[in-house]
Design a protein around this motif. Structure first.
Motif, short mmCIF file in Angstrom:
data_model
loop_
_atom_site.label_atom_id
_atom_site.label_comp_id
_atom_site.label_asym_id
_atom_site.label_seq_id
_atom_site.Cartn_x
_atom_site.Cartn_y
_atom_site.Cartn_z
N ILE A 80 0.83 -1.20 0.00
CA ILE A 80 0.00 0.00 0.00
C ILE A 80 0.87 1.26 0.00
N CYS A 81 1.85 1.33 0.91
CA CYS A 81 2.65 2.56 1.04
C CYS A 81 4.11 2.38 0.64
N ASN A 82 4.51 1.16 0.29
CA ASN A 82 5.89 0.83 -0.11
C ASN A 82 6.91 0.95 1.02
N ASN A 83 6.47 1.03 2.26
CA ASN A 83 7.35 1.06 3.42
C ASN A 83 8.18 -0.22 3.45
N GLU A 84 9.49 -0.10 3.59
CA GLU A 84 10.36 -1.27 3.65
C GLU A 84 11.00 -1.45 5.01
N THR A 85 10.67 -0.59 5.98
CA THR A 85 11.33 -0.65 7.28
C THR A 85 10.61 -1.53 8.28
N GLU A 86 9.31 -1.70 8.15
CA GLU A 86 8.55 -2.53 9.08
C GLU A 86 8.15 -3.84 8.43
N ASN A 115 1.02 0.27 10.05
CA ASN A 115 0.30 1.54 9.89
C ASN A 115 -0.84 1.40 8.88
N CYS A 116 -0.57 0.76 7.75
CA CYS A 116 -1.61 0.57 6.73
C CYS A 116 -2.69 -0.39 7.21
N LEU A 117 -2.32 -1.39 8.01
CA LEU A 117 -3.32 -2.30 8.56
C LEU A 117 -4.25 -1.55 9.50
N ASP A 118 -3.68 -0.66 10.33
CA ASP A 118 -4.52 0.15 11.22
C ASP A 118 -5.49 1.00 10.42
N THR A 120 -6.64 0.42 7.46
CA THR A 120 -7.63 -0.47 6.86
C THR A 120 -8.75 -0.79 7.86
N ASN A 121 -8.36 -1.15 9.10
CA ASN A 121 -9.37 -1.43 10.12
C ASN A 121 -10.18 -0.18 10.47
N ASN A 122 -9.50 0.97 10.60
CA ASN A 122 -10.21 2.21 10.91
C ASN A 122 -11.22 2.56 9.83
N SER A 123 -10.83 2.40 8.59
CA SER A 123 -11.74 2.67 7.47
C SER A 123 -12.96 1.75 7.53
N ALA A 124 -12.74 0.48 7.84
CA ALA A 124 -13.85 -0.47 7.94
C ALA A 124 -14.78 -0.12 9.11
N ILE A 125 -14.19 0.34 10.22
CA ILE A 125 -14.99 0.73 11.38
C ILE A 125 -15.88 1.93 11.03
N ASN A 150 -13.31 -5.62 14.00
CA ASN A 150 -12.24 -4.74 13.52
C ASN A 150 -11.33 -4.32 14.67
N PHE A 151 -11.91 -3.93 15.81
CA PHE A 151 -11.10 -3.55 16.96
C PHE A 151 -10.27 -4.74 17.45
N ARG A 152 -10.88 -5.93 17.47
CA ARG A 152 -10.17 -7.13 17.91
C ARG A 152 -8.99 -7.44 17.00
N ASP A 153 -9.22 -7.42 15.68
CA ASP A 153 -8.15 -7.75 14.74
C ASP A 153 -7.08 -6.67 14.71
N LYS A 154 -7.47 -5.43 14.95
CA LYS A 154 -6.51 -4.32 14.96
C LYS A 154 -5.46 -4.51 16.06
N LYS A 155 -5.83 -5.17 17.14
CA LYS A 155 -4.88 -5.40 18.25
C LYS A 155 -3.70 -6.27 17.82
N GLU A 156 -3.85 -7.06 16.74
CA GLU A 156 -2.78 -7.95 16.29
C GLU A 156 -1.92 -7.34 15.18
N ASN A 157 -2.22 -6.13 14.76
CA ASN A 157 -1.50 -5.52 13.64
C ASN A 157 -0.03 -5.25 13.96
N ARG A 158 0.30 -5.07 15.22
CA ARG A 158 1.66 -4.66 15.58
C ARG A 158 2.43 -5.71 16.38
N ILE A 159 1.96 -6.93 16.42
CA ILE A 159 2.71 -7.95 17.15
C ILE A 159 3.98 -8.30 16.36
#
Length: 196
Positions: A80-86, A115-118, A120-125, A150-159
């Motif tokens: 989505i954003c081409n970020n290569e650091t995370e 960041n893009c996963l968050d 995505t979930n925020n947009s769906a919410i 969406n809130f539940r799945d968002k918690k796993e975006n940064r593990i």
């Protein structure tokens, strides 16, 4: 189906159709069909890793092995954003849209950076909160459930490790990942198909 008929069917496939079927729909094939696929791949001078993709779909995997395959995806740039650091991970976005007596709900996986996963979930919410309620009776019932998901799945975006969405996506696409594990461009195509 007779083995000669199967052989004839594979012969008549285009290269792209043979590759698609071999890397995505080879689960449960009879053992003798793999020989036919191998011969067809060699005859067409295609990459033999495509056969590995077919074989990979017919194996059982431990969580550790699925985690290993998921690393091929985690190390790619964000689609989505081409970020290569995370490192990439996965999420499911859950949406409900309603209009009086019609309620449509969908759940869609996305592989991207945290960041893009968050986002995505925020947009769906937001979408579900605005457009989900208006259907009778299902919109009223599904909307709070999908917002919660969406809130539940968002918690796993940064593990730090591969989350359940990424592991599930990896297992579902294991034939393609095995076939293209040395080709970052093809791996990128696999995850780009799952952008929200």
């Amino acid at each position: 189906m007779d083995i000669k008929d199967i052989e004839k069917t594979y012969e008549q496939m285009s290269d792209s159709e043979l590759i698609r079927i071999t890397t995505t729909s080879a689960q449960g094939l009879r053992p003798e069909v793999f020989g036919i696929i191998e011969n067809e791949i060699k005859k067409r001078n295609l990459d033999l890793n495509i056969l590995n993709g077919a074989l990979a779909q017919n194996m059982e995997y431990s969580i550790e092995e699925i985690e290993h395959y998921s690393q091929f995806l985690r190390n790619l740039p964000c689609p989505i954003c081409n970020n290569e650091t995370e490192k990439l991970n996965g999420t499911s976005s859950h949406k409900v849209k309603s209009f009086i007596f019609v309620t449509v709900s969908e759940t869609e996986p996305t592989i991207a950076c945290p960041n893009c996963l968050d986002k995505t979930n925020n947009s769906a919410i937001i979408s579900t909160a605005l457009f989900g309620w208006w259907g009778i009776p299902w919109g009223i019932f599904k909307t709070p459930i999908y917002i919660y998901r969406n809130f539940r799945d968002k918690k796993e975006n940064r593990i730090d490790s591969s989350n359940k969405t990424l592991l599930s996506f990896t297992l579902s696409n294991i034939g393609k990942i095995e076939a293209y594990k040395d080709d970052k461009g093809k791996l990128q195509e696999i995850i780009e198909l799952k952008k929200s």
